[in-house]
Design a protein around this motif. Structure first.
Motif, PDB file in Angstrom:
ATOM      1  N   ASP A  96     -19.637  18.966 -58.758  1.00 14.96           N
ATOM      2  CA  ASP A  96     -20.331  19.568 -57.898  1.00 14.96           C
ATOM      3  C   ASP A  96     -21.154  18.626 -57.343  1.00 14.96           C
ATOM      4  O   ASP A  96     -22.281  19.216 -56.940  1.00 14.96           O
ATOM      5  CB  ASP A  96     -20.930  20.980 -58.253  1.00 14.96           C
ATOM      6  CG  ASP A  96     -21.794  20.795 -59.466  1.00 14.96           C
ATOM      7  OD1 ASP A  96     -21.716  19.815 -60.213  1.00 14.96           O
ATOM      8  OD2 ASP A  96     -22.538  21.623 -59.741  1.00 14.96           O
ATOM      9  N   ILE A  97     -21.245  17.336 -57.309  1.00 13.25           N
ATOM     10  CA  ILE A  97     -21.923  16.246 -56.949  1.00 13.25           C
ATOM     11  C   ILE A  97     -22.346  16.609 -55.273  1.00 13.25           C
ATOM     12  O   ILE A  97     -21.391  16.787 -54.702  1.00 13.25           O
ATOM     13  CB  ILE A  97     -21.687  15.136 -57.102  1.00 13.25           C
ATOM     14  CG1 ILE A  97     -22.595  13.945 -56.874  1.00 13.25           C
ATOM     15  CG2 ILE A  97     -20.171  14.653 -56.524  1.00 13.25           C
ATOM     16  CD1 ILE A  97     -22.234  12.658 -57.165  1.00 13.25           C
TER      17      ILE A  97
ATOM     18  N   ILE B 126     -21.598   6.312 -73.609  1.00 24.15           N
ATOM     19  CA  ILE B 126     -22.571   5.964 -72.661  1.00 24.15           C
ATOM     20  C   ILE B 126     -21.634   6.030 -71.256  1.00 24.15           C
ATOM     21  O   ILE B 126     -20.540   5.384 -71.210  1.00 24.15           O
ATOM     22  CB  ILE B 126     -23.145   4.351 -72.938  1.00 24.15           C
ATOM     23  CG1 ILE B 126     -23.989   4.354 -74.252  1.00 24.15           C
ATOM     24  CG2 ILE B 126     -23.610   3.806 -71.610  1.00 24.15           C
ATOM     25  CD1 ILE B 126     -24.118   3.034 -74.478  1.00 24.15           C
ATOM     26  N   THR B 127     -21.820   6.896 -70.501  1.00 21.35           N
ATOM     27  CA  THR B 127     -21.115   7.239 -69.261  1.00 21.35           C
ATOM     28  C   THR B 127     -22.173   7.078 -67.988  1.00 21.35           C
ATOM     29  O   THR B 127     -23.396   7.378 -67.917  1.00 21.35           O
ATOM     30  CB  THR B 127     -20.765   8.521 -69.402  1.00 21.35           C
ATOM     31  OG1 THR B 127     -21.693   9.497 -69.644  1.00 21.35           O
ATOM     32  CG2 THR B 127     -19.672   8.585 -70.691  1.00 21.35           C
ATOM     33  N   PHE B 128     -21.414   6.782 -67.070  1.00 21.27           N
ATOM     34  CA  PHE B 128     -21.857   6.862 -65.440  1.00 21.27           C
ATOM     35  C   PHE B 128     -21.036   8.028 -65.113  1.00 21.27           C
ATOM     36  O   PHE B 128     -19.715   7.932 -65.101  1.00 21.27           O
ATOM     37  CB  PHE B 128     -21.664   5.654 -64.795  1.00 21.27           C
ATOM     38  CG  PHE B 128     -21.750   5.857 -63.327  1.00 21.27           C
ATOM     39  CD1 PHE B 128     -23.012   6.074 -62.624  1.00 21.27           C
ATOM     40  CD2 PHE B 128     -20.700   5.398 -62.359  1.00 21.27           C
ATOM     41  CE1 PHE B 128     -23.010   6.472 -61.397  1.00 21.27           C
ATOM     42  CE2 PHE B 128     -20.699   5.646 -60.915  1.00 21.27           C
ATOM     43  CZ  PHE B 128     -21.721   6.067 -60.364  1.00 21.27           C
TER      44      PHE B 128
ATOM     45  N   LEU C 280     -29.312  12.097 -73.240  1.00 19.84           N
ATOM     46  CA  LEU C 280     -30.278  11.683 -72.437  1.00 19.84           C
ATOM     47  C   LEU C 280     -29.475  11.482 -71.170  1.00 19.84           C
ATOM     48  O   LEU C 280     -28.433  10.962 -71.108  1.00 19.84           O
ATOM     49  CB  LEU C 280     -31.236  10.713 -72.961  1.00 19.84           C
ATOM     50  CG  LEU C 280     -30.900   9.349 -73.049  1.00 19.84           C
ATOM     51  CD1 LEU C 280     -30.707   8.438 -71.644  1.00 19.84           C
ATOM     52  CD2 LEU C 280     -31.797   8.632 -73.975  1.00 19.84           C
ATOM     53  N   ALA C 281     -30.370  11.770 -69.961  1.00 19.63           N
ATOM     54  CA  ALA C 281     -29.705  11.402 -68.553  1.00 19.63           C
ATOM     55  C   ALA C 281     -30.669  10.546 -67.835  1.00 19.63           C
ATOM     56  O   ALA C 281     -31.981  10.865 -67.956  1.00 19.63           O
ATOM     57  CB  ALA C 281     -29.260  12.384 -67.759  1.00 19.63           C
ATOM     58  N   ILE C 282     -30.207   9.694 -67.013  1.00 24.63           N
ATOM     59  CA  ILE C 282     -31.071   8.882 -66.075  1.00 24.63           C
ATOM     60  C   ILE C 282     -30.442   8.729 -64.611  1.00 24.63           C
ATOM     61  O   ILE C 282     -29.379   8.703 -64.635  1.00 24.63           O
ATOM     62  CB  ILE C 282     -31.419   7.604 -66.796  1.00 24.63           C
ATOM     63  CG1 ILE C 282     -32.239   7.591 -67.867  1.00 24.63           C
ATOM     64  CG2 ILE C 282     -32.006   6.461 -65.672  1.00 24.63           C
ATOM     65  CD1 ILE C 282     -32.616   6.213 -68.578  1.00 24.63           C
TER      66      ILE C 282
ATOM     67  N   LYS D 271     -35.703  12.710 -58.662  1.00 19.00           N
ATOM     68  CA  LYS D 271     -36.223  13.481 -59.591  1.00 19.00           C
ATOM     69  C   LYS D 271     -36.214  14.979 -59.386  1.00 19.00           C
ATOM     70  O   LYS D 271     -36.560  15.552 -60.412  1.00 19.00           O
ATOM     71  CB  LYS D 271     -37.997  13.009 -59.132  1.00 19.00           C
ATOM     72  CG  LYS D 271     -38.384  13.777 -57.814  1.00 19.00           C
ATOM     73  CD  LYS D 271     -39.923  13.290 -57.600  1.00 19.00           C
ATOM     74  CE  LYS D 271     -40.467  13.652 -56.362  1.00 19.00           C
ATOM     75  NZ  LYS D 271     -41.657  13.518 -55.749  1.00 19.00           N
ATOM     76  N   LYS D 272     -35.422  15.392 -58.629  1.00 15.67           N
ATOM     77  CA  LYS D 272     -35.058  16.781 -58.548  1.00 15.67           C
ATOM     78  C   LYS D 272     -34.195  17.196 -59.649  1.00 15.67           C
ATOM     79  O   LYS D 272     -34.114  18.382 -59.793  1.00 15.67           O
ATOM     80  CB  LYS D 272     -34.777  17.125 -57.064  1.00 15.67           C
ATOM     81  CG  LYS D 272     -35.639  17.070 -56.112  1.00 15.67           C
ATOM     82  CD  LYS D 272     -34.981  17.439 -54.684  1.00 15.67           C
ATOM     83  CE  LYS D 272     -36.007  17.176 -53.485  1.00 15.67           C
ATOM     84  NZ  LYS D 272     -35.453  17.423 -52.247  1.00 15.67           N
ATOM     85  N   GLY D 273     -33.268  16.261 -60.094  1.00 13.56           N
ATOM     86  CA  GLY D 273     -32.299  16.887 -61.155  1.00 13.56           C
ATOM     87  C   GLY D 273     -31.330  15.635 -60.889  1.00 13.56           C
ATOM     88  O   GLY D 273     -31.007  15.033 -60.025  1.00 13.56           O
ATOM     89  N   TYR D 274     -30.377  15.609 -62.131  1.00 11.16           N
ATOM     90  CA  TYR D 274     -29.506  14.572 -62.212  1.00 11.16           C
ATOM     91  C   TYR D 274     -27.857  15.338 -61.955  1.00 11.16           C
ATOM     92  O   TYR D 274     -27.203  14.373 -61.601  1.00 11.16           O
ATOM     93  CB  TYR D 274     -29.665  13.788 -63.608  1.00 11.16           C
ATOM     94  CG  TYR D 274     -29.090  14.598 -64.812  1.00 11.16           C
ATOM     95  CD1 TYR D 274     -27.898  14.643 -65.279  1.00 11.16           C
ATOM     96  CD2 TYR D 274     -30.159  15.526 -65.330  1.00 11.16           C
ATOM     97  CE1 TYR D 274     -27.577  15.410 -66.419  1.00 11.16           C
ATOM     98  CE2 TYR D 274     -29.506  16.259 -66.488  1.00 11.16           C
ATOM     99  CZ  TYR D 274     -28.371  16.358 -67.007  1.00 11.16           C
ATOM    100  OH  TYR D 274     -27.976  17.029 -68.246  1.00 11.16           O
ATOM    101  N   LYS D 275     -27.633  16.482 -62.136  1.00 16.24           N
ATOM    102  CA  LYS D 275     -26.336  16.851 -62.262  1.00 16.24           C
ATOM    103  C   LYS D 275     -25.422  16.947 -61.040  1.00 16.24           C
ATOM    104  O   LYS D 275     -24.368  16.542 -60.783  1.00 16.24           O
ATOM    105  CB  LYS D 275     -26.237  18.481 -62.836  1.00 16.24           C
ATOM    106  CG  LYS D 275     -26.729  18.272 -64.177  1.00 16.24           C
ATOM    107  CD  LYS D 275     -26.370  19.680 -64.946  1.00 16.24           C
ATOM    108  CE  LYS D 275     -26.658  19.617 -66.540  1.00 16.24           C
ATOM    109  NZ  LYS D 275     -26.614  20.872 -67.125  1.00 16.24           N
TER     110      LYS D 275
END
Length: 199
Positions: free
Chosen positions: A102-103, A95-97, A69-71, A75-79
């Motif tokens: 391509d951020i 558990i990662t940050f 799961l990603a948080i 709201k447009k996307g997390y990647k």
């Protein structure tokens, strides 16, 4: 909620079989945990967060090697944004940050990483330049990981915690609180980095 049986989903080497097991055995747990984390994050920071559970929809042949799961706070996307993940490899929880290759506004994060590098090293988080690998380096390697991220455009920046399947804590069971606490401890970097880059 989580227990050592979670890893059994990876015993099925077929695409359809593993996906079905992920959907039936792990995704409901991700949904419960994800909602709990959203509530905790919004209570802690008084900001908005968004949850995404991996669906692996682009896979047509090979089964997914991990699931998560990603948080994040977009709201447009997390990647393409700083984000947190909780998930499983076949032999460990993670558990990662992450700041992926391509951020958006990648260069803006370089001085922020340097600003917080000593704190991250002190806290003892694992570090990596590859979000597609389960292996993490010790916190003492973080300066080299930052340097690599700044020089190699295809590299990622990953900070996190792992709990291996054979760890006595997993074998004993009852480690949900540990996982939640680690996620919340790591979440401060998501908020700090977003605040810093917005300045």
């Amino acid at each position: 909620m989580f227990d050592k049986k979670d890893f059994q989903v990876f015993n099925d080497d077929t695409l359809s079989g593993r996906l079905n097991l992920i959907r039936s055995d792990l995704d409901p747990k991700f949904e419960i945990l994800g909602q709990e984390l959203l509530q905790s994050l919004e209570k802690e920071y008084h900001q908005k967060f968004f949850l995404k559970i991996a669906k692996h929809q682009r896979r047509t042949k090979n089964p997914p090697p991990d699931t998560w799961l990603a948080i994040n706070q977009d709201k447009k996307g997390y990647k393409k944004t700083p984000h947190l993940e909780f998930g499983l490899w076949p032999d460990r929880y993670f558990i990662t940050f992450s700041l992926l290759a391509d951020i958006r506004q990648r260069g803006d994060y370089y001085p922020i990483l340097e600003k917080y590098q000593n704190e991250i090293i002190k806290d003892g988080w694992g570090v990596s330049n590859n979000h597609t690998s389960s292996e993490m380096k010790p916190a003492s390697d973080f300066k080299q990981v930052i340097s690599h991220y700044q020089k190699v455009k295809s590299s990622d920046l990953v900070i996190g915690f792992e709990l291996k399947q054979n760890d006595p804590i997993v074998i004993a069971g009852d480690y949900d609180r540990l996982l939640k606490d680690k996620f919340m401890n790591l979440s401060k970097y998501l908020v700090l980095f977003n605040e810093e880059v917005a300045k």
